[in-house]
Design a protein around this motif. Structure first.
Motif, PDB file in Angstrom:
ATOM      1  N   ALA A  36      -2.624   1.528   7.368  1.00  0.00           N
ATOM      2  CA  ALA A  36      -2.087   1.891   5.988  1.00  0.00           C
ATOM      3  C   ALA A  36      -3.111   2.263   4.966  1.00  0.00           C
ATOM      4  N   ASP A  60       1.390   4.110  -3.053  1.00  0.00           N
ATOM      5  CA  ASP A  60       1.063   5.543  -2.573  1.00  0.00           C
ATOM      6  C   ASP A  60       2.225   6.332  -3.123  1.00  0.00           C
ATOM      7  N   VAL A  90      -8.575   3.955  -2.407  1.00  0.00           N
ATOM      8  CA  VAL A  90      -8.357   2.810  -2.054  1.00  0.00           C
ATOM      9  C   VAL A  90      -9.801   2.104  -2.199  1.00  0.00           C
ATOM     10  N   CYS A 117      -3.433   6.323   3.337  1.00  0.00           N
ATOM     11  CA  CYS A 117      -2.981   6.310   1.854  1.00  0.00           C
ATOM     12  C   CYS A 117      -3.698   7.499   1.441  1.00  0.00           C
ATOM     13  N   ILE A 164       0.647  -1.308   0.178  1.00  0.00           N
ATOM     14  CA  ILE A 164       0.071   0.073  -0.040  1.00  0.00           C
ATOM     15  C   ILE A 164       1.001   1.377   0.238  1.00  0.00           C
ATOM     16  N   ARG A 165       2.052   1.334   0.945  1.00  0.00           N
ATOM     17  CA  ARG A 165       2.794   2.282   1.039  1.00  0.00           C
ATOM     18  C   ARG A 165       3.741   2.578  -0.330  1.00  0.00           C
TER      19      ARG A 165
END
Length: 417
Positions: free
Chosen positions: A221, A191, A229, A225, A187-188
């Motif tokens: 997370a 992003d 999502v 973000c 996820i990071r």
């Protein structure tokens, strides 16, 4: 002494009281397999629990549905907590369920409910923090396993809807040890890349298989973000913490791709429709503008200085012509009147009289001689005729007695003889 006879209702009521007074039956947990599960339109759930040797009827009323965190179906191994009592009308006993959990997943469900309550109280599920899913995206990020039905479904649907879209996959662990950390890293990473929309999910499975998406680290997370999502975890009936935190929940990975990627064909058709409407509107506006311009041109033609000059010139020319005609008419009328005066004057003119054979006589003082009494023998007279003057001396005077009086009356009119 005869035997007592009871009604059916009395018997059922007695048995019901026995069940009610039994402490064990008022708070009991029963394990078994679900069968004949029916969701009634009223919200109640009717089903049976069975094992190898027996079965028992169960009901969960709509008011107790909060004690069910999954959609129950036939074949599920569950633990039902509630009470056993008698339904007096039918005379049969059944379990009145208050809580239902999957067998072996009770502890996980308790953790799930506790974390859900905690994060909800922190506001992480609040609609105010939800981002809208953008339209017309060019880059789609996906955090899921590199193999399996989920990524295949996402790729298939996304490419079918928009063959030109760029899809970036972060191959994450979605089950087992290290899955939580892998999903958070994915996820990071997405992003940081700045993809337009991110899909986080996996295919279906048991609560143990999907547990990584119920972890607080994954929820935080997703919440932190900056990219919108879409969660797509499991099947339509599976619900995870990630679904509550995400900006949008999709029931399946395929549905997530449908929500994230616009159908290019539909967009092109919509654009063509917009173009058609725009052309019609522009054509209508141009037509109206041309008509308005024509009206203004016509009005300007009437009001322009050049047209005003032409009209004034024409007005002056008409006025001049009218004046000339009026002047000519006046001249004709005056000439006619002058002729009348001339004719009238001719009748009074001495010269005209002279032309008719008469003459005009004056004495030496220049006075008209109209009577014999105005002359004496020896006077010199001037006699005017039509073509000249005659001087004569008076040698004889003869008086006309008949016209003597008339001669006196003609004295003032001149001596015409």
């Amino acid at each position: 002494m005869g035997q007592s006879i009871y009604s059916v209702k009395q018997v059922n009521t007695y048995i019901k009281n026995m069940f009610t007074q039994d402490f064990l039956l008022s708070r009991i947990a029963v394990r078994g397999e679900v069968s004949n599960c029916k969701y009634h339109t009223s919200g109640h759930i009717y089903f049976s629990l069975k094992d190898e040797n027996a079965a028992i009827a169960c009901v969960m009323f709509a008011g107790q549905r909060k004690g069910l965190a999954f959609r129950m179906k036939d074949g599920d191994q569950v633990v039902v907590k509630g009470s056993v009592n008698v339904y007096e009308r039918d005379g049969r006993y059944q379990v009145y369920a208050q809580e239902i959990s999957l067998e072996g997943a009770g502890i996980l469900y308790e953790r799930f409910l506790a974390l859900k309550k905690e994060l909800e109280e922190m506001g992480m599920f609040a609609p105010d923090y939800k981002q809208s899913i953008p339209t017309g995206i060019r880059t789609l990020g996906v955090v899921t396993a590199p193999t399996g039905a989920a990524i295949r479904d996402i790729l298939s649907v996304a490419k079918r809807r928009n063959p030109g879209i760029s899809i970036i996959l972060y191959p994450a662990l979605v089950q087992g040890e290290g899955a939580k950390e892998s999903i958070v890293q994915g996820i990071r990473a997405m992003d940081a890349l700045g993809v337009d929309t991110l899909i986080v999910g996996r295919g279906g499975g048991s609560i143990e298989d999907l547990w990584a998406f119920n972890e607080e680290d994954v929820a935080r997370a997703i919440f932190e973000c900056t990219v919108p999502v879409i969660s797509a975890v499991g099947h339509e009936t599976d619900v995870t913490i990630a679904d509550y935190v995400a900006d949008m929940r999709a029931p399946t990975p395929s549905a997530a791709a449908e929500l994230a990627v616009d159908d290019v064909r539909a967009v092109i058709a919509r654009m063509m429709e917009y173009q058609k409407r725009l052309n019609l509107n522009m054509t209508g506006r141009i037509t109206l503008t041309k008509q308005r311009l024509l009206r203004l041109k016509t009005q300007f033609g009437y009001l322009s200085p050049r047209q005003q000059i032409i009209e004034k010139r024409q007005f002056l020319a008409d006025a001049e012509d009218k004046l000339h005609r009026a002047m000519e008419q006046q001249i004709l009328e005056k000439r006619h009147l002058l002729q009348l005066y001339i004719q009238k004057m001719k009748g009074l003119s001495p010269l005209d009289k002279l032309n008719q054979g008469f003459s005009y006589v004056e004495n030496q003082e220049g006075r008209a001689v109209t009577s014999v009494s105005q002359t004496q023998t020896g006077d010199e007279l001037k006699i005017y005729v039509s073509d000249g003057l005659i001087r004569a001396d008076v040698t004889e005077i003869t008086e006309d007695r008949v016209n003597a009086g008339k001669g006196q009356n003609r004295e003032d009119s001149g001596g015409v003889i």
